[in-house]
Design a protein around this motif. Structure first.
Motif: not given
Length: 72
Positions: A1-14
């Motif tokens: 689940m932690n990787w999903l939050k990081r992925l969403i954060l990365l997508l938002c930043m991009v």
């Protein structure tokens, strides 16, 4: 689940970076042409308004003269 939050954060930043990068002040030929077109339309509108005002004034003058002629 932690990787999903990081992925969403990365997508938002991009996405945010892409939006900010796309909002530059660089005007291409299409933007310049669009501005020239807008100015031409505004100028034509102003001239049409002036002509409309002149036509109304002429009509009012003619109406007043016709009324005066009918009263005499």
């Amino acid at each position: 689940m932690n990787w999903l939050k990081r992925l969403i954060l990365l997508l938002c930043m991009v996405t945010a970076l892409a939006v900010v990068n796309g909002c530059g002040d660089n005007e291409g030929p299409g933007e310049k042409l669009g501005k020239q077109f807008d100015q031409a339309v505004d100028h034509a509108k102003d001239k049409m308004d002036e002509l409309g005002d002149q036509a109304k004034d002429t009509y009012d003058d003619m109406k007043d003269k016709a009324k005066d002629a009918m009263d005499n």
